[in-house]
Each structure stands twice: as C-alpha cells, then as structure tokens.
Enzyme design. Structure first.
Site, PDB file in Angstrom:
ATOM      1  N   GLU A   1      -5.302  -0.210  -7.506  1.00 50.06           N
ATOM      2  CA  GLU A   1      -4.319   0.814  -7.846  1.00 50.06           C
ATOM      3  C   GLU A   1      -3.112   0.094  -8.461  1.00 50.06           C
ATOM      4  O   GLU A   1      -2.466  -0.720  -7.797  1.00 50.06           O
ATOM      5  CB  GLU A   1      -3.924   1.564  -6.568  1.00 50.06           C
ATOM      6  CG  GLU A   1      -3.244   2.885  -6.797  1.00 50.06           C
ATOM      7  CD  GLU A   1      -2.964   3.618  -5.491  1.00 50.06           C
ATOM      8  OE1 GLU A   1      -2.816   4.845  -5.526  1.00 50.06           O
ATOM      9  OE2 GLU A   1      -2.883   2.970  -4.418  1.00 50.06           O
TER      10      GLU A   1
ATOM     11  N   SER B   1       0.811  -1.217   0.000  1.00 54.76           N
ATOM     12  CA  SER B   1       0.000   0.000   0.000  1.00 54.76           C
ATOM     13  C   SER B   1       0.841   1.263   0.000  1.00 54.76           C
ATOM     14  O   SER B   1       0.304   2.357  -0.102  1.00 54.76           O
ATOM     15  CB  SER B   1      -0.936  -0.001   1.219  1.00 54.76           C
ATOM     16  OG  SER B   1      -0.208  -0.225   2.404  1.00 54.76           O
TER      17      SER B   1
ATOM     18  N   ASN C   1      -3.045   6.255  -0.620  1.00 58.73           N
ATOM     19  CA  ASN C   1      -2.578   6.493   0.749  1.00 58.73           C
ATOM     20  C   ASN C   1      -1.858   7.817   0.929  1.00 58.73           C
ATOM     21  O   ASN C   1      -1.761   8.322   2.048  1.00 58.73           O
ATOM     22  CB  ASN C   1      -1.712   5.329   1.210  1.00 58.73           C
ATOM     23  CG  ASN C   1      -2.575   4.161   1.632  1.00 58.73           C
ATOM     24  OD1 ASN C   1      -3.530   4.326   2.366  1.00 58.73           O
ATOM     25  ND2 ASN C   1      -2.251   2.976   1.140  1.00 58.73           N
TER      26      ASN C   1
ATOM     27  N   HIS D   1      -2.382  -2.898  -5.965  1.00 56.96           N
ATOM     28  CA  HIS D   1      -2.847  -2.515  -4.635  1.00 56.96           C
ATOM     29  C   HIS D   1      -4.363  -2.655  -4.579  1.00 56.96           C
ATOM     30  O   HIS D   1      -5.115  -1.771  -4.985  1.00 56.96           O
ATOM     31  CB  HIS D   1      -2.412  -1.071  -4.331  1.00 56.96           C
ATOM     32  CG  HIS D   1      -2.851  -0.588  -2.995  1.00 56.96           C
ATOM     33  ND1 HIS D   1      -3.045   0.751  -2.716  1.00 56.96           N
ATOM     34  CD2 HIS D   1      -3.140  -1.247  -1.841  1.00 56.96           C
ATOM     35  CE1 HIS D   1      -3.430   0.890  -1.468  1.00 56.96           C
ATOM     36  NE2 HIS D   1      -3.507  -0.308  -0.914  1.00 56.96           N
TER      37      HIS D   1
END
Length: 287
Positions: free
Chosen positions: A155, A122, A193, A143
């Site tokens: 992702e 992540s 993130n 991800h």
C-alpha cells in the site's frame, strides 16, 4: 531508475523489518538492516535464513541464491552511518507515533538530501511524519503486508506534499520486488486498516457480548466469507497491541465512536496477552 536505488536501508529488525530486508536482499538490493539492538539483528538474520530455507524446500529458491541474498545484508546498530549513503530508507519500527517521528528526524539529518524516506506504518499519518523532516516532498508510505516474503500487496501512501516523481519511483521499486503496489491517500488507516480493523474490532465485540465463542466466530468467517483465517486468529497474528494502536489512530483521527476499540481488546493488551508473540491472545500458543 531502479539501479539508482539498489543501495537501501531498512530501520527496525522486527517481524516487518526483517521481512522487508529479506525481500530487498533476495531481489538484488544491498541492504543496511539497522536496529539499536544487536540481539534483534542476530534474531532477524536467523529468521531470514530460516524463511529462505522454507523457500528452498518449496523450490522457490536455491542454496546459491540464498547465500548471495544473505551476503547482501549488512546488520548495523548505527543509524546515522547506516543511512548516510542510501537513496532509499524504509522505516519499519514499532507502530508508535513518537518513536517514528524521532526516527525520521534522525534519518532526515543523516541521509543524502535526495534520498526517499519511506515508512512501513500501517496507520500513522505520512503527512505528520513528513512534517518533522526538511524534505516532506520525499516522504512516502510503503505499507508491506505480513508475512512480507509471501504477501504481494504494498500500500503506497501519498503524503500531502509527496511528489509524483517520488510516487512513481516507489511504485517502480515495489514492482521490481515482485509486489503489486496500490496508491492511497493519507487519511487515518489508509485503505487496508480502515476496512480491516473495524471488522476485527466487531469480531471482538461479538465475542465480548457473548454472541459466539472465539472458534465459532472464526469458523463462520472462514467458511461463510471465504476468509483464509478468522478475524480473531488474524488479530493474534498481527498482534493485539498493534490492532489497538491502529484503532486508536482511527478513533482519534475521525472522532467517530464506530472506531472505538472494544473494552475486551483494551483489557487483553493491558494484561500483556498480545497474541502469537506473547504465547497467548484469543488462542493459547504456549504449546
């Protein structure tokens, strides 16, 4: 192209790994689910079966399709054997850079030379992971979002050397899984993130500084910003240790104090209050 990737390996049988294996198996892929712990594998298979039962109750799956999907899952503790004939390997181990680098060295040595090696990280640099392999052009980030069977986004993180061919293959595979893949370049935190964790960190600071209580902060963000869950509930769901690890990647990667993790978060992780998985975080889940 898809047919050549129907044999996959997923490394790590935790929350993300079992979710990824679930989705692949349900979509018709044969999956070697690999973990060093047999107990973790047993728990993963039980979790997958339980989650499929939920899908059946909601009308999204039949008993027959569940049985077929479970039959496509092969739990294994031998990593080298598990990846030796796979064209796609997805690593979903704990968010620890040293562990991931070690795993990728092992995968690279054992997987076929033309296999694509993907990480579900992540926040950790795909370029850094790729650098420990002899095939950096075939290393990419996939991800997935938690819970994997429900969340649509993947992702797709492109390392410095990732080829267009590998990118296109992973985009196509992700779509085949019923997901919506979105490419991003390899910088700390990627997109999801880099935006989410500072928001969670600011919510923790807001509580730490006494501006408002936990429930008040979450309620304001849910009702005022139309978030499905408040940031502190979400932090507990993700795992406070994971939040801290990602914030540290951002802080170290950019050298910018705005990413420094809140001292309250550091203390909670040090005390072992990691959220749902330990029964206590910002909320008490022991009951």
């Amino acid at each position: 192209m898809i047919d050549s990737f129907k044999e996959v390996a997923v490394i790590g049988a935790g929350t993300m790994g079992n979710g990824i294996a679930h989705v692949f198996a349900q979509t018709g892929y044969h999956v070697n689910l690999i973990d060093i712990s047999q107990d973790a594998l047993d728990k993963a298979l039980a979790t997958i079966a339980k989650n499929m039962d939920r899908q059946i109750k909601k009308g999204g799956l039949t008993e027959e399709k569940k049985a077929e999907a479970l039959a496509r899952l092969n739990p294994m503790t031998d990593l080298a054997a598990g990846v030796s004939d796979r064209k796609l390997v997805v690593e979903a181990a704990t968010e620890n850079v040293d562990l991931k680098l070690k795993i990728f060295e092992q995968i690279d040595a054992a997987a076929p030379a033309d296999a694509i090696l993907a990480s579900n990280t992540s926040s950790i640099s795909i370029t850094k992971i790729a650098a420990v392999t002899n095939r950096p052009e075939k290393v990419i980030g996939m991800h997935f979002m938690n819970p994997v069977p429900i969340m649509k986004l993947v992702e797709v993180i492109l390392g410095y050397d990732t080829t267009d061919e590998v990118r296109d293959a992973v985009l196509e595979i992700s779509k085949d899984l019923g997901k919506v893949p979105v490419p991003a370049n390899d910088y700390p935190g990627f997109v999801a993130n880099r935006i989410l964790m500072p928001m969670i960190n600011e919510a923790i600071y807001t509580h730490y500084e006494g501006v408002a209580g936990v429930e008040e902060i979450d309620t304001i963000m849910k009702l005022g910003m139309a978030h499905p869950m408040g940031p502190l509930t979400l932090a507990d769901f993700i795992g406070l240790d994971v939040c801290l690890a990602i914030l540290n990647v951002l802080y170290e990667g950019f050298g910018n104090p705005k990413y420094a993790p809140c001292p309250l978060l550091v203390n909670m992780v040090t005390a072992g209050h990691l959220g749902r998985k330990t029964g206590k975080g910002f909320y008490d889940y022991s009951k």
